[in-house]
Design a protein around this motif. Sequence first.
Motif, PDB file in Angstrom:
ATOM      1  N   ILE A  67       0.869  -1.186   0.000  1.00  0.00           N
ATOM      2  CA  ILE A  67       0.000   0.000   0.000  1.00  0.00           C
ATOM      3  C   ILE A  67       0.906   1.237   0.000  1.00  0.00           C
ATOM      4  CG2 ILE A  67      -0.266  -0.016   2.546  1.00  0.00           C
ATOM      5  CD1 ILE A  67      -3.163   1.009   2.059  1.00  0.00           C
ATOM      6  N   PHE A 105     -14.203   2.241   7.872  1.00  0.00           N
ATOM      7  CA  PHE A 105     -13.664   1.201   8.764  1.00  0.00           C
ATOM      8  C   PHE A 105     -12.466   0.509   8.106  1.00  0.00           C
ATOM      9  CE2 PHE A 105     -13.361  -3.208  10.074  1.00  0.00           C
ATOM     10  CZ  PHE A 105     -13.461  -3.143  11.450  1.00  0.00           C
ATOM     11  N   LYS A 106     -12.650   0.096   6.870  1.00  0.00           N
ATOM     12  CA  LYS A 106     -11.585  -0.645   6.177  1.00  0.00           C
ATOM     13  C   LYS A 106     -10.348   0.223   5.974  1.00  0.00           C
ATOM     14  CE  LYS A 106     -14.964  -3.508   3.829  1.00  0.00           C
ATOM     15  NZ  LYS A 106     -15.739  -3.697   2.599  1.00  0.00           N
ATOM     16  N   ILE A 107     -10.588   1.460   5.571  1.00  0.00           N
ATOM     17  CA  ILE A 107      -9.458   2.369   5.340  1.00  0.00           C
ATOM     18  C   ILE A 107      -8.683   2.581   6.646  1.00  0.00           C
ATOM     19  CG2 ILE A 107      -8.823   4.699   4.654  1.00  0.00           C
ATOM     20  CD1 ILE A 107     -11.405   4.838   3.012  1.00  0.00           C
ATOM     21  N   LEU A 142      -2.730  -0.465  10.810  1.00  0.00           N
ATOM     22  CA  LEU A 142      -1.701  -1.495  10.631  1.00  0.00           C
ATOM     23  C   LEU A 142      -0.373  -0.856  10.219  1.00  0.00           C
ATOM     24  CD1 LEU A 142      -0.833  -4.495  10.335  1.00  0.00           C
ATOM     25  CD2 LEU A 142      -1.621  -4.365   7.958  1.00  0.00           C
ATOM     26  N   ARG A 200      -8.506   0.628   9.235  1.00  0.00           N
ATOM     27  CA  ARG A 200      -7.755  -0.561   9.618  1.00  0.00           C
ATOM     28  C   ARG A 200      -6.415  -0.640   8.883  1.00  0.00           C
ATOM     29  NH1 ARG A 200      -9.895  -4.838  12.503  1.00  0.00           N
ATOM     30  NH2 ARG A 200     -11.060  -3.879  14.175  1.00  0.00           N
ATOM     31  N   ALA A 201      -6.434  -0.315   7.602  1.00  0.00           N
ATOM     32  CA  ALA A 201      -5.186  -0.337   6.835  1.00  0.00           C
ATOM     33  C   ALA A 201      -4.207   0.671   7.434  1.00  0.00           C
ATOM     34  CB  ALA A 201      -5.463  -0.018   5.365  1.00  0.00           C
TER      35      ALA A 201
END
Lengths: 89, 452
Positions: free
Chosen positions: B69, B248-250, B256, B252-253
């Motif tokens: 990413i 939410f997904k963004i 991390l 989480r990335a």
Amino acid sequence: MRAVVTVIGKDRTGIIYNVSKILSENNANIEDISQTIMQGIFTMIMLVDLSEISCDFTELKDSMDALSKTIGMSIRIQHEDIFNAMHSI
Amino acid sequence: MALYKDIIETVRMIDQENLDIRTITMGISLLDCIDSDGERCRQKIYDKITRSAENLVSQGERIETELGIPIVNKRISVTPIALVAGASADSNYVAFAETLDAAAKEVGVNFIGGFSALVPKGFTRGDLRLINSIPEALATTERVCSSINLGSTKAGINMDAVKMMGEITKQTAYLTRDQDSIGCTKLVIFCNAVEDNPFMAGAFHGVGQPDTVLHVGVSGPGVVKVALEKHQDASFDEMAEIIKKTAFKITRAGQLVGRTVADRLKIPFGILDLSLAPTPAIGDSVARILEEMGLEHCGAHGTTAALAMLNDAVKKGGIMASTSVGGLSGAFIPVSEDEGMIETARLGTISLEKLEAMTCVCSVGLDMIAIPGDTPSSTISAIIADEAAIGMVNNKTTAVRLVPVYGKTISDEAEFGGLFGTAPVMAVNPSDSSIFVNRGGKIPAPIHSFKN
């Protein structure tokens, strides 16, 4: 560490062979593999174990990038954590 | 292990929808660099920054490769320089800015924030010296960003600072007149500034922060727009749900990446700022998300409501995904940095007044807006006062980053290049505000600030 290899692009011969060859040469173990062809677009996902690899992760990625250019498909290798983080609560 | 469709979704978000980590920003305290000798102080600053951030860029690039990413920017924020330089006898702090610039270049970061002063209640000697050094500092350095916090819900608004910052903005514009007054793109004037913001140009490392810390700023307007495109008939509550899940997904990335970089650098992880931060690239626009909700152009009536829903849903999705959400977190609405906003400004379907209304519900304020170069400093000060009042009364951060483009007027365009983009010059209200601005003093804190 485990990584996910994704290959997306127009279907052609030798895709799995070429990707597996790079992984095998660098001692990466394929744990799972699945593929589909939808409307002529080939999609393959491999789960690979990199704990015993004989090279640096960057070199493995560079090899995949080179293959990606040769066969004209998108090939990515990414640590599995990114997928787990984004898609599980 | 994530499911097949989830893996493909992530790959698509990164490849086609511009999902990226916008910045990893290392906060570095310079409080232990304070010295009565300016030269010695600057040497300590240079040494501390270059030592602390030595591996920031290399580790960032490494993790970028492993996780696949992009991490677009690696940056540094430092303790407000007015606090650090105040003990020295120096009367001009430009040399401090040059030191920050040199340190940023040495470690390879593209911006360093913290040429800042915090003055909601009044000025120290160091604050005044810093403020007066801003125009020259921004004209002579390349990577240094400056910010001033001149108001808060708790303290009210320092109207002397408001007056001063109108003049400083004009001087900065003049000194960088050869490049469309680009110095002003690196100057943010805040009310309710946050101490842990990783985004430039307003980042600084607050005094309540640890010695060094790693913040992460995540973006992803393209991902949100594509998610909405798939649900053309969705009602508002359904759209809010879609945005929340995407945020939410963004987040989480981002979490991390932030935690991994912090672990590798052996420093604490600070906050994750989930802000939909647009770029001039196609498919990376906040304005286009608002239009996707059914507005012909961003700026049409309904835009404020659309933005309010977007900003709130982004925060809710982010907070569910991470316990470390901080900074500004929401949606940014810079004009020059947003492809959709640039187009709407060219069409004349958005005005400064509409943007001001939108800042009541977005996460920051009037951002990256080009105005005529002959705008009086008192008018700029009055705009700053209006924006600070919105922040003060509504318990939110507001900011002003205006560029009075020297030599240009309405219908001209300013070209800042790169992430800063292009700004069509927008009209300001021609009425005079100088008597109002020249009154000086303080606007008292609002009644709802007395909560103890």
